[in-house]
Design an enzyme around this catalytic site. Structure first.
Site, PDB file in Angstrom:
ATOM      1  N   LYS A  96      64.000  56.663 131.777  1.00 54.23           N
ATOM      2  CA  LYS A  96      62.786  56.381 132.556  1.00 54.23           C
ATOM      3  C   LYS A  96      63.155  56.597 134.013  1.00 54.23           C
ATOM      4  O   LYS A  96      63.899  55.809 134.601  1.00 54.23           O
ATOM      5  CB  LYS A  96      62.297  54.957 132.319  1.00 54.23           C
ATOM      6  CG  LYS A  96      61.044  54.604 133.104  1.00 54.23           C
ATOM      7  CD  LYS A  96      60.578  53.188 132.742  1.00 54.23           C
ATOM      8  CE  LYS A  96      59.296  52.836 133.481  1.00 54.23           C
ATOM      9  NZ  LYS A  96      59.549  52.450 134.882  1.00 54.23           N
ATOM     10  N   ALA A 184      52.983  50.400 135.065  1.00 58.57           N
ATOM     11  CA  ALA A 184      52.937  49.608 136.305  1.00 58.57           C
ATOM     12  C   ALA A 184      51.516  49.203 136.679  1.00 58.57           C
ATOM     13  O   ALA A 184      50.572  49.981 136.551  1.00 58.57           O
ATOM     14  CB  ALA A 184      53.589  50.340 137.468  1.00 58.57           C
TER      15      ALA A 184
END
EC number: 2.8.1.10
Length: 260
Positions: A96, A184
């Protein structure tokens, strides 16, 4: 089912492993979420020490796929180095990728992100890039070789949910063959459901579960939200309208109900 770089998973909820009140609660939350993929930070845990070994053992007990991240990296060089260390430590080519530009917003450095992604892909990595919802950035990441793109809903940890729905929808429409994950800014199960309703393949979150009053219960709530959102998308949502549309047909209405 959702596929990441040729590997298929049942859960569309990816979950982070940081910020929980205790390791036991972390394990309980991950199980309650039904997640098959857990993100881990190389900077947070080092398998070379006792703390790192204990954490790694907890993750192994969960029988999940590990997605290491480059959280905290602020340059291409730092992110690439961290990714290589993570591959050696965790034994996976998944990464990631985060390259942060601003300390206050934790907004990605999109120029550095694309550069780092290209370097890592050439080195055999399978990159999950954390980016903004900008179509041009996402397109450049795809051109660099990313088969997964992870745009934010809002700044990390803000819990504001989807702040630019139109941009996220445009990404989904323009990148139909790319696995898209909202990453997020998710603060509530309803936010996760909205992302799946847009046709996104999955969501990734951490703080909204870890910082809840009851992380385990919240993880279950997010699991249900993700399932509801995906089911709604597959069922076919009706289009929004600017004006009212009667749900009861007027054909056959008795004449005495007619408006004169």
């Amino acid at each position: 089912m959702v596929t990441f770089y040729g590997k298929t998973f049942a859960s569309r909820l990816l979950i982070g492993s940081a910020l929980y009140p205790s390791p036991a609660i972390m394990q309980g939350a991950i199980r309650a979420a039904g997640s098959n993929i857990v993100t881990v930070s190389l900077r947070r845990e080092s398998a070379g020490g006792k703390t790192g070994d204990a954490f790694w053992n907890l993750i192994r007990e969960l029988d999940v796929a590990v997605l290491p991240n480059t959280a905290g990296c602020r340059s291409v060089r730092e992110a690439v180095t961290t990714a290589k260390l993570a591959r050696e430590l965790f034994g996976t080519s998944w990464i990631k990728l985060e390259v942060i530009a601003d300390n206050d917003t934790l907004q990605p450095d999109v120029v550095g992100l694309v550069e780092a992604a290209a370097i890592l892909i050439k080195d055999g990595f399978e990159v999950f890039p954390y980016c903004t919802e900008d179509l041009s950035v996402a397109s450049r990441l795809v051109d660099a070789g990313c088969k997964v793109v992870m745009p934010w809903a809002a700044p990390i940890g803000s819990a504001r949910g989807i702040t630019n729905r139109d941009a996220l929808k445009l990404l989904r429409d323009r990148l139909p063959d790319i696995t898209l994950v909202v990453d997020a800014g998710i603060g509530a199960p309803s936010h996760a459901a909205q992302a799946l309703e847009l046709g996104y393949d999955a969501v990734l979150l951490n703080t909204a579960i870890a910082k809840a009053a009851d992380p385990v219960a919240m993880a279950n709530a997010f699991r249900l939200g993700v399932e509801a959102g995906r089911t709604a998308f597959e069922a076919g949502l009706m289009n929004a309208r600017d004006f009212a549309s009667p749900s009861t047909p007027v054909v056959g209405t008795p004449f005495w109900h007619a408006v004169s």
